[in-house]
Scaffold this motif. Structure first.
Motif, PDB file in Angstrom:
ATOM      1  N   ARG A 294       0.830  -1.214   0.121  1.00  0.00           N
ATOM      2  CA  ARG A 294      -0.125   0.066  -0.001  1.00  0.00           C
ATOM      3  C   ARG A 294       0.834   1.256   0.024  1.00  0.00           C
ATOM      4  O   ARG A 294       0.577   2.250  -0.419  1.00  0.00           O
ATOM      5  CB  ARG A 294      -0.715  -0.020   1.211  1.00  0.00           C
ATOM      6  N   GLU A 295       1.801   1.325   0.863  1.00  0.00           N
ATOM      7  CA  GLU A 295       2.757   2.513   0.683  1.00  0.00           C
ATOM      8  C   GLU A 295       3.600   2.652  -0.586  1.00  0.00           C
ATOM      9  O   GLU A 295       3.631   3.876  -0.833  1.00  0.00           O
ATOM     10  CB  GLU A 295       3.855   2.177   1.966  1.00  0.00           C
ATOM     11  N   TYR A 296       3.819   1.767  -1.170  1.00  0.00           N
ATOM     12  CA  TYR A 296       4.481   1.649  -2.535  1.00  0.00           C
ATOM     13  C   TYR A 296       3.476   2.444  -3.429  1.00  0.00           C
ATOM     14  O   TYR A 296       3.690   3.228  -4.201  1.00  0.00           O
ATOM     15  CB  TYR A 296       5.028   0.354  -3.062  1.00  0.00           C
ATOM     16  N   VAL A 297       2.291   1.951  -3.417  1.00  0.00           N
ATOM     17  CA  VAL A 297       1.215   2.694  -4.334  1.00  0.00           C
ATOM     18  C   VAL A 297       1.012   3.973  -3.982  1.00  0.00           C
ATOM     19  O   VAL A 297       0.898   4.884  -4.787  1.00  0.00           O
ATOM     20  CB  VAL A 297      -0.466   1.609  -4.072  1.00  0.00           C
ATOM     21  N   GLU A 298       0.921   4.225  -2.731  1.00  0.00           N
ATOM     22  CA  GLU A 298       0.770   5.645  -2.122  1.00  0.00           C
ATOM     23  C   GLU A 298       2.025   6.510  -2.707  1.00  0.00           C
ATOM     24  O   GLU A 298       1.756   7.671  -3.305  1.00  0.00           O
ATOM     25  CB  GLU A 298       0.658   5.839  -0.701  1.00  0.00           C
ATOM     26  N   HIS A 299       3.034   5.960  -2.793  1.00  0.00           N
ATOM     27  CA  HIS A 299       4.290   6.533  -2.996  1.00  0.00           C
ATOM     28  C   HIS A 299       4.093   6.813  -4.574  1.00  0.00           C
ATOM     29  O   HIS A 299       4.586   7.961  -4.976  1.00  0.00           O
ATOM     30  CB  HIS A 299       5.379   5.803  -2.604  1.00  0.00           C
ATOM     31  N   PHE A 300       3.928   5.896  -5.294  1.00  0.00           N
ATOM     32  CA  PHE A 300       3.671   5.869  -6.794  1.00  0.00           C
ATOM     33  C   PHE A 300       2.879   7.066  -7.310  1.00  0.00           C
ATOM     34  O   PHE A 300       3.011   8.013  -7.928  1.00  0.00           O
ATOM     35  CB  PHE A 300       3.203   4.566  -7.152  1.00  0.00           C
ATOM     36  N   LYS A 302       1.710   9.461  -5.450  1.00  0.00           N
ATOM     37  CA  LYS A 302       1.920  10.925  -5.007  1.00  0.00           C
ATOM     38  C   LYS A 302       3.368  11.518  -5.979  1.00  0.00           C
ATOM     39  O   LYS A 302       3.489  12.834  -6.122  1.00  0.00           O
ATOM     40  CB  LYS A 302       2.645  10.806  -3.433  1.00  0.00           C
ATOM     41  N   ASN A 303       4.307  10.589  -6.168  1.00  0.00           N
ATOM     42  CA  ASN A 303       5.490  11.243  -6.937  1.00  0.00           C
ATOM     43  C   ASN A 303       5.518  11.050  -8.233  1.00  0.00           C
ATOM     44  O   ASN A 303       6.456  11.553  -8.953  1.00  0.00           O
ATOM     45  CB  ASN A 303       6.460  10.545  -6.324  1.00  0.00           C
ATOM     46  N   ASN A 304       4.439  10.611  -9.152  1.00  0.00           N
ATOM     47  CA  ASN A 304       4.368  10.506 -10.482  1.00  0.00           C
ATOM     48  C   ASN A 304       3.504  11.822 -10.945  1.00  0.00           C
ATOM     49  O   ASN A 304       2.529  11.781 -10.993  1.00  0.00           O
ATOM     50  CB  ASN A 304       3.775   9.127 -10.799  1.00  0.00           C
ATOM     51  N   GLN A 305       4.661  12.690 -11.457  1.00  0.00           N
ATOM     52  CA  GLN A 305       3.869  13.803 -12.241  1.00  0.00           C
ATOM     53  C   GLN A 305       3.105  13.482 -13.449  1.00  0.00           C
ATOM     54  O   GLN A 305       2.042  13.902 -13.693  1.00  0.00           O
ATOM     55  CB  GLN A 305       4.840  14.743 -12.224  1.00  0.00           C
ATOM     56  N   ARG A 306       3.527  12.612 -14.397  1.00  0.00           N
ATOM     57  CA  ARG A 306       3.267  12.385 -15.866  1.00  0.00           C
ATOM     58  C   ARG A 306       2.572  11.247 -15.897  1.00  0.00           C
ATOM     59  O   ARG A 306       1.424  11.086 -16.728  1.00  0.00           O
ATOM     60  CB  ARG A 306       4.304  12.409 -16.571  1.00  0.00           C
ATOM     61  N   GLN A 307       2.981  10.082 -15.438  1.00  0.00           N
ATOM     62  CA  GLN A 307       2.261   8.798 -15.386  1.00  0.00           C
ATOM     63  C   GLN A 307       0.764   8.666 -14.986  1.00  0.00           C
ATOM     64  O   GLN A 307       0.583   8.896 -13.933  1.00  0.00           O
ATOM     65  CB  GLN A 307       3.116   7.738 -14.938  1.00  0.00           C
ATOM     66  N   PRO A 308       0.188   8.003 -16.020  1.00  0.00           N
ATOM     67  CA  PRO A 308      -1.331   7.752 -15.821  1.00  0.00           C
ATOM     68  C   PRO A 308      -1.182   6.392 -14.862  1.00  0.00           C
ATOM     69  O   PRO A 308      -0.183   5.828 -14.728  1.00  0.00           O
ATOM     70  CB  PRO A 308      -1.789   7.600 -17.002  1.00  0.00           C
ATOM     71  N   ILE A 323      -1.935  11.373  -1.184  1.00  0.00           N
ATOM     72  CA  ILE A 323      -1.527  10.833  -2.674  1.00  0.00           C
ATOM     73  C   ILE A 323      -1.349  11.760  -3.935  1.00  0.00           C
ATOM     74  O   ILE A 323      -1.450  11.318  -5.140  1.00  0.00           O
ATOM     75  CB  ILE A 323      -2.285   9.513  -2.882  1.00  0.00           C
ATOM     76  N   GLY A 324      -1.479  13.082  -3.520  1.00  0.00           N
ATOM     77  CA  GLY A 324      -1.481  14.085  -4.519  1.00  0.00           C
ATOM     78  C   GLY A 324      -2.822  14.191  -5.357  1.00  0.00           C
ATOM     79  O   GLY A 324      -3.790  13.708  -4.809  1.00  0.00           O
ATOM     80  N   SER A 325      -2.860  14.648  -6.578  1.00  0.00           N
ATOM     81  CA  SER A 325      -4.130  14.995  -7.073  1.00  0.00           C
ATOM     82  C   SER A 325      -4.505  13.930  -7.975  1.00  0.00           C
ATOM     83  O   SER A 325      -3.552  13.276  -8.733  1.00  0.00           O
ATOM     84  CB  SER A 325      -4.081  16.245  -7.803  1.00  0.00           C
ATOM     85  N   VAL A 326      -5.650  13.401  -8.284  1.00  0.00           N
ATOM     86  CA  VAL A 326      -6.151  12.685  -9.371  1.00  0.00           C
ATOM     87  C   VAL A 326      -7.102  13.312 -10.082  1.00  0.00           C
ATOM     88  O   VAL A 326      -7.753  14.222  -9.967  1.00  0.00           O
ATOM     89  CB  VAL A 326      -6.603  11.388  -8.782  1.00  0.00           C
TER      90      VAL A 326
END
Length: 717
Positions: A294-300, A302-308, A323-326
Motif C-alpha cells: 500500500r505504501e508503495y502504491v501511495e508513493h507511486f 504521489k510522486n508520479n507527475q506524468r504517468q497515468p 497521494i497528490g491529485s487525481v
DNA sequence: GACCTGCTGCGGAGTG
C-alpha cells in the motif's frame, strides 16, 4: 491582517513557502485561535490547508519553553501521522520546537528521548494514548500535565463511532491529568451533517465554535449504466471496457465498495491494458493489501507527475493520506453515504484550476437509484447527521477497567466519580454505572481488596492483552506470502486451500499450501483466478437517502447526468411503481406492490429502521423476505390486513426489551458490533442494541404514520 | 450488500 498577528518565525515560514495568501480557513483560524481560548472545529474540504490553519496560530500563541508537551495532535491513522509529521516538523524547525511521533510503529528511541526531555509537539493515535494511560500513567503526567492544545485531525471520522466515544473519554482523562493549565481542542474536519453534535465532542459545546469554509469544487458528474448479466460475472464486461476507455490516460481512483471487487477491477483492467498495450500501472488498495504494498502504491501516486495510473480501492483512500491529485474519481454502484461520497469526490482535481470529474457506474436499477439520490443530496449540501451514543455502557466498562489499571487500584467511589465526570458518560445514570462495576466484580475482572478496587485475576488477562487498547474488533486472517514477501491477507474461508486461485494486490495467485497454525498461505503467480471471499455485515443507509430514492421514483424529471441506458433503467423502474399512483410529493406514503397471495412493502427507510421492522416481524413469527437493497419486505398477507399488522408491530416496538433479551440468548452474534458489549449485564446489552444497532422509535413512527398506496387499490379505482 | 482504524513489553539476533 491575519498574517500580522503571527509570530515572526511563523511569518518567516510563510514567506519561505512563497504562499501568495492565506486560505480563508487559515485566516479565520488565526484570528480566532489567537484571540480566545475556546475550542474550534475547522471544517473545510480536503487540501484546503486545515493543518496549517491550526498550527500557525497555535505555534504563535503557545509558550514552548515550559517543561512538558504543550501541544498534542491526535490522528485516526498512523499513515496520517507520518504524513503530517513531515509538514509539522518543517514548520516547527523555524521555532526550534521538537516534534515526536508516538504510535505503535514509531521509533522507541525517539519516544525515550521525549520522555527524558518532554517538550514540543507529540503526534499520537487514540490507542497509543490508551496504552500509555494503562501501562505508564506516570508518563502521561510527565508529558501532558501542562497541555494547552489538543488538535484532532479528521475529527469527522470519530463522530458517531465507538472509537469517537473512546477518544472523548481519553480527552476527559487528559483533562484530569492537566493540573498546571487547561487545554483547548481544535478539531479538523470535512463537511459534516450536524455541527451541534460535533461541538459536543470537545466536552464543552458552549465553548466550541465552528469555522466553516463551504467553498466546494466544480464537479462534473456522469452516470453510466451497465446491467450485470444473469450468468454472474463480478463486473459486466462492457462496463470494464468502458471503464478502461474512460481511465486509460488518467490518474484515476476507482471505488467499487468492496475489497473483492477492487481486486477484480484492478486485475481485469490490467489484463485489458496488457492486450491493447496500455500502461501497466494498475493497483489495488484496501485493508487486506499488505502495508508495504500500500505504501508503495501511495508513493507511486504521489510522486508520479506524468504517468497515468489507476487504483481500485476501498475507504482506505478516503481519509487525508497524501497521494497528490487525481483527474478522475470513479464510483462503481452506489456509495453507502453522502459523507463518504464527499471524501471520495474531494480526491479529484486538487490542483486549483481543475474541475473535479466524477464517473458513477451502476450495474443494477436500485443501485442506480441510490446513486442518483446520493448525488442529488450531495448537491443539496446534505450530509448524514451522526449522533454519538448517549448510553455507551460497553465503553464505560472498558474505561472502568482502564482507569482502575491506570490508578493501580482505587476506591469504588473514586472510580464512579471519575466515570460520572467523564463527558463521554455523563448521560449514564449513576446507578447504571454502579451496576456495570458490580458486574465486573461478579465476573472477576475487578476485585475488591481492603476497600480498594483492583484488577481481578481474570481481568489481568483482559487488560494486559494487546487487544485491550482498541474498542473495535478485527477479523482473523491468514497472511499471504509469495517468495518471502507478504502480499496481503485473506480471511479463513472454504476457498483457502491448496490449488485454489485468488486475486490480491492486483495480481493473480495460486495457493501452494496453507499453514493454518502459522496463519500463513504460500502462493505463486497464476494466470486466472477469482476474487477472495471477504466477509462483513451490511452497510447502514440513512433514511434521507431512501426518501430521496422514492422522490426520484415518484417524479418524471430525467436527471441530465444519466446516459441512455440509465434513462431507460430509470423509466422501467418508475413504470413498475406507476400502478401505485404516487403523487410527486410522497410525504408519508409508501408503495406496496401486490402479487397473487403476497405483497411487497417498500419502506424507503433507513437500514436501522428496516432492521427493526424485520426484528418485529420475527417476534410475531410472521414469514417474510427482506431485501435491504430495495428497502422492501415481502409478506404473505393481503393488503386489507396490512393496517392491523402495522398496529400489532407498533405495539411490539414499544415494548421490545423482552424479545431482545431472548434474541441475545439465542444469538450472541447480535452483539458482534460491540467489542466490550459481551461482558455487560443483559439489560445493558439490550440498551446498546436499541441505541446503536436498531431504531425502534423510528420504526414505531414509521408504523404509525405511513400511508400505504398499493398497486391493487390503484388499478381498482 | 461494506468499509476502516490500532497495539505492550520482552528477549534475542543482528548491526555499527
Amino acid at each position: 491582517m491575519s498574517y500580522e498577528l503571527l509570530a515572526e518565525p511563523v511569518r518567516r515560514y510563510i514567506r519561505d513557502q512563497r504562499w501568495e495568501s492565506l486560505r480563508p480557513i487559515q485566516a479565520a483560524a488565526i484570528q480566532h485561535i489567537l484571540a480566545t481560548d475556546d475550542n474550534y472545529l475547522l471544517a473545510s474540504r480536503t487540501a484546503s490547508g486545515k493543518t496549517e490553519a491550526a498550527f500557525l496560530p497555535i505555534l504563535s500563541k503557545v509558550d514552548f519553553r515550559v517543561a512538558g508537551v504543550p501541544v498534542l495532535y491526535i490522528s485516526p491513522l498512523i499513515a496520517l501521522i507520518n504524513d503530517q509529521f513531515q509538514r509539522v516538523e518543517q514548520l516547527c524547525r523555524y521555532l526550534d520546537v521538537p516534534v515526536t511521533k508516538w504510535h505503535g510503529e514509531a521509533s522507541r528511541t525517539a519516544k525515550q528521548k521525549l520522555l527524558q526531555q518532554p517538550a514540543g509537539i507529540v503526534l499520537i493515535t487514540p490507542e497509543s494514548l490508551e496504552a500509555m494511560f494503562v501501562n505508564a500513567p506516570y508518563q502521561v503526567k510527565t508529558l501532558f500535565a501542562s497541555l494547552r492544545y489538543v488538535v484532532i485531525d479528521e475529527i469527522h471520522s470519530f463522530l458517531g463511532t465507538d472509537r469517537g466515544i473512546h477518544l472523548q473519554s481519553l480527552l476527559a482523562r487528559l483533562r484530569a491529568v492537566n493540573t498546571t493549565s487547561s487545554f483547548a481542542v481544535v478539531g479538523l474536519s470535512a463537511t459534516i451533517g450536524d455541527y451541534s453534535e460535533a461541538k459536543r465532542f470537545t466536552g464543552d459545546e458552549s465553548r466550541t465554535k465552528v469555522l466553516l469554509d463551504r467553498t466546494g469544487k466544480d464537479i462534473v458528474a456522469q452516470f453510466r449504466y451497465f446491467p450485470a448479466n444473469d450468468t454472474g460475472g463480478d463486473v459486466p464486461l462492457p462496463l470494464l471496457k468502458d471503464l478502461y476507455k474512460q481511465t486509460s490516460t488518467s490518474k484515476a481512483l476507482i471505488f467499487p465498495n468492496s475489497r473483492g471487487l477492487a481486486e477484480v477491477i484492478a486485475v481485469k483492467l490490467r489484463q485489458i491494458a496488457d492486450r491493447v498495450g496500455g500502461h501497466p500501472y494498475y493497483f489495488s488498495h484496501h485493508s487486506s493489501v499488505h502495508k508495504e504494498v500500500r505504501e508503495y502504491v501511495e508513493h507511486f501516486a504521489k510522486n508520479n507527475q506524468r504517468q497515468p495510473f489507476c487504483i481500485a480501492c476501498t475507504s482506505t483512500l478516503e481519509l487525508g493520506i497524501d497521494i497528490g491529485s487525481v483527474d478522475k474519481v470513479v464510483q462503481v454502484d452506489a456509495a453507502h453515504s453522502i459523507a463518504s461520497l464527499i471524501q471520495r469526490v474531494g480526491r479529484s482535481g486538487r490542483r486549483n484550476d481543475e474541475q473535479s470529474q466524477l464517473l458513477l457506474y451502476a450495474t443494477e436499477p436500485w443501485s442506480l437509484l441510490q446513486s442518483l439520490a446520493c448525488w442529488q443530496l450531495y448537491q443539496e449540501g446534505f450530509v448524514e447527521p451522526l449522533r454519538t451514543a448517549r448510553l455507551p455502557y460497553d465503553l464505560l466498562l472498558h474505561q472502568a477497567l482502564s482507569i482502575v489499571k491506570e490508578r493501580s487500584g482505587c476506591s469504588r467511589a473514586a472510580l464512579l466519580m471519575q466515570l460520572r465526570q467523564n463527558a463521554a458518560f455523563t448521560e449514564i445514570p449513576a446507578a447504571d454505572a454502579e451496576a456495570v462495576v458490580e458486574e465486573l466484580l461478579r465476573i472477576g475482572w475487578l476485585e475488591a481488596l481492603g476497600g480498594e478496587l483492583i484488577i481481578g485475576v481474570d481481568g489481568e488477562f483482559v487488560v494486559n492483552s494487546r487487544n485491550f487498547y482498541s474498542v473495535f474488533k478485527t477479523e482473523l486472517a491468514l497472511k499471504v506470502v509469495h517468495a518471502g514477501q507478504t502480499v496481503g491477507e485473506i480471511p479463513f474461508s472454504p476457498q483457502v486451500q491448496a490449488d485454489e486461485n485468488l486475486l490480491l494486490a492486483a495480481r493473480i495467485w495460486r495457493i501452494k499450501y496453507v499453514d493454518v497454525p502459522a496463519k500463513r498461505v504460500e502462493v505463486v503467480p497464476a494466470h486466472d483466478g477469482k476474487k477472495p471471499m471477504f466477509f462483513g455485515g451490511g452497510g447502514v443507509v440513512h433514511p434521507r437517502i431512501r426518501e430521496q430514492m422514492l422522490q426520484l421514483l415518484s417524479t418524471k424529471a430525467v436527471p441530465p447526468e444519466l446516459d441512455e441506458a440509465g434513462r431507460e433503467a430509470l423509466r422501467v423502474l418508475r413504470q413498475e411503481f406507476a400502478g401505485c399512483g404516487l403523487p410527486p410529493e410522497v410525504g408519508p406514503m409508501r408503495p406496496v406492490l401486490v402479487q397473487e397471495d403476497k405483497l411487497t412493502l417498500f419502506t424507503f427507510n433507513g437500514t436501522k429502521i428496516n432492521r427493526s421492522l424485520t426484528f418485529l416481524l420475527q417476534c410475531l413469527d410472521i414469514e417474510f423476505v427482506a431485501d435491504e437493497r430495495k428497502s422492501s419486505l415481502t409478506l404473505s398477507v393481503t393488503p386489507a390486513l396490512l393496517n392491523d399488522l402495522f398496529e400489532q408491530l407498533r405495539l411490539f416496538a414499544l415494548d421490545v426489551d423482552f424479545h431482545l433479551q431472548d434474541a441475545i440468548a439465542n444469538n450472541p452474534g447480535l452483539l458482534e458490533f460491540a467489542k466490550w458489549g459481551e461482558a455487560l449485564p443483559l439489560q445493558f446489552q439490550v440498551a446498546i442494541l436499541k441505541e446503536r444497532y436498531f431504531d425502534f422509535g423510528g420504526a414505531a413512527e414509521f408504523l404509525e404514520k405511513t400511508e400505504v398506496v398499493s398497486s391493487l387499490n390503484a388499478s381498482n379505482s
